[in-house]
Design an enzyme around this catalytic site. Structure first.
Site, PDB file in Angstrom:
ATOM      1  CG  ASP B  11      -2.042  -0.960   1.039  1.00 56.12           C
ATOM      2  OD1 ASP B  11      -1.975  -1.656   0.155  1.00 56.12           O
ATOM      3  OD2 ASP B  11      -2.849  -1.174   2.172  1.00 56.12           O
ATOM      4  CG  ASP B 130     -12.679  -3.999  -1.548  1.00 55.22           C
ATOM      5  OD1 ASP B 130     -11.746  -4.746  -1.900  1.00 55.22           O
ATOM      6  OD2 ASP B 130     -12.417  -2.699  -1.560  1.00 55.22           O
TER       7      ASP B 130
END
Lengths: 202, 259
Positions: B11, B130
């Protein structure tokens, strides 16, 4: 040694450029026929769609010079689409015509029980381990593939490596100084760099 | 034989790895390029950068990170986060990414998948989903890190994404993410069996057994993990040795160092 990298607008051009730079073999990007002047070895990397690649090469007036290059057996490395385009035609996009340097066609993997694209690291079975392109490689090298189509050469003698994905397909070919791979040497870490270096120094 | 892929995910925000990594031999464990190089040394099969930068002016920083990583690492790189249009995709691909992942942008405008696939080929387009379990025994697609539910069913959305031209699905369970209790195996298996494109399992890895379970019971084609690799709990090589011992086909880590 002047290496030409054909730029027809594919996204992975820089990956190949980066890999060549890593092995100390800078290249020149070829966008029009005039830029082929003085080039000794030609690389056609390619990702995306067969039909787009053909029409883009024609638009850039590189189609005929490429056919001549191959007919004269000058050193050529085709990667992925740069491999597929050597054949007569592809099932992709209603049978687009290829360069026809090799006889055979490009077909799609059957999807019945296979994930397509064939994506990831797979092993090669080297048909001719003494081929200079495979110098310094282990017996069953792992290389990176990402493709939904693959060529079926009519002449078995041109196949220099096989790969298995549901079925056995021709993962690389050689005829004279024309070599081509379905996998991506530029994305195959150290082994891939070795293959590129072998082509450059052949 | 096609091997299962182990994919570390970094990330990145404002050009830095979020919370850094704990690679002791790096000069700067928060530099995404150095971390990428370390993962290449360890024998990672691919790498994912997720740009979690909110502002658009920091996007340029991400392009620089991708360019430099592509110069140093010669393995497949996927970039996700904030990619909304074909132009955004082109920018990242030209910077050196091999694939781009789309999430919210595809939910808002599904045609962007088809447009990307037409422009760059299906192999470039990863649909990131997601998903969170709902009360009716299925999974709902969420946006904004699991905060906002959509009206999409995760399985149907995966199938539609494939039909539109996605070449791969990056599937994250929002229930499992961050728990270290393992992937949502039922979700992973259901999606993997519903589509004919590769599925990357994501969210919840705490142990090496979780990686194995995702590939066998979850039927995933690849497994993604972040913290177990970043914090030095396991190296990629250890993970591969473990999976190999369980009879799972992986590319041996030492294959990288043979020449």
């Amino acid at each position: 040694m002047n290496i030409g990298l054909i730029d027809y607008g594919a996204g992975n051009l820089h990956s190949v450029e980066n890999a060549l730079s890593e092995i100390g073999a800078p290249c020149r990007c070829i966008r029009e026929p005039g830029e082929l002047e003085g080039i000794d070895r030609l690389i056609l990397p390619g990702v995306g769609a067969f039909g787009d690649c053909v029409s883009q090469l024609k638009t850039q007036r590189l189609w005929e010079p490429l056919r001549r290059w191959l007919a004269e057996d000058r050193p050529y490395l085709g990667i992925c689409l740069g491999y597929q385009i050597l054949f007569e035609h592809s099932e992709e996009f209603d049978g687009a015509e290829g360069l026809g340097a090799l006889s055979g066609k490009v077909v799609r993997f059957p999807t019945s029980d296979l994930k397509v694209p064939h994506m990831g690291w797979n092993t090669l079975s080297l048909v001719n381990p003494s081929d200079p392109l495979w110098a310094g490689l282990p017996e069953n090298p792992y290389v990176y593939f990402v493709h939904s189509y693959f060529p079926q050469p009519d002449e078995a003698s041109v196949v220099s490596a096989h790969c298995d994905y549901g079925l056995r397909f021709a993962a690389a070919i050689r005829r004279g100084q024309t070599v081509a791979t379905q996998f991506h040497p530029e994305k195959s870490q150290a082994l891939g760099l070795q293959i590129l270096a072998n082509f450059v120094r052949e | 034989m096609l091997t299962k892929r182990i994919i570390p995910c970094l990330d990145v925000t404002d050009g830095r790895v979020v919370k850094g990594t704990q690679f002791v031999d790096l000069r700067d464990a928060g530099d995404p390029v150095e971390c990428a190089m370390e993962y290449e040394r360890q024998g990672a099969d691919e790498l994912v950068f997720l740009d979690i930068t909110a502002s658009s002016d920091a996007r340029r920083t991400m392009v620089d990170v991708v360019e430099e990583t592509a110069r140093q690492c010669h393995m497949p790189l996927t970039v996700g986060g904030g990619i909304r249009t074909v132009d955004d995709m082109r920018t990242m691909l030209l910077a050196g990414a091999d694939k781009v992942s789309v999430n919210t942008a595809a939910i808002n405008r599904p045609e962007v998948i088809a447009e990307g696939a037409r422009a760059f080929g299906v192999q470039c387009i990863v649909l990131a989903i997601d998903a969170k379990r709902n009360d009716s025994g299925s999974w709902t697609v969420y946006t904004h890190g699991g905060r906002n539910p959509t009206d999409l069913d995760a399985i149907e959305w995966a199938k539609r994404g494939e039909a539109l031209g996605a070449g791969e699905i990056l599937l994250t369970s929002m229930d499992a993410d961050g728990t270290k209790d393992g992937y949502d195996l039922e979700l992973t298996r259901t999606v993997s069996e519903a589509v004919n494109i590769p599925v990357i399992a994501s969210g919840g890895v705490g142990t090496l057994q979780h990686l194995a379970d995702g590939l066998t019971q979850g039927k995933a084609d690849a497994v993604l993990a972040a913290s177990i690799f970043h914090f030095g709990e396991y190296t990629i090589a250890e993970s591969k040795a473990f999976l190999h011992d369980q009879g799972i086909a992986v590319r041996p880590a030492q294959a990288v160092a043979t020449c």
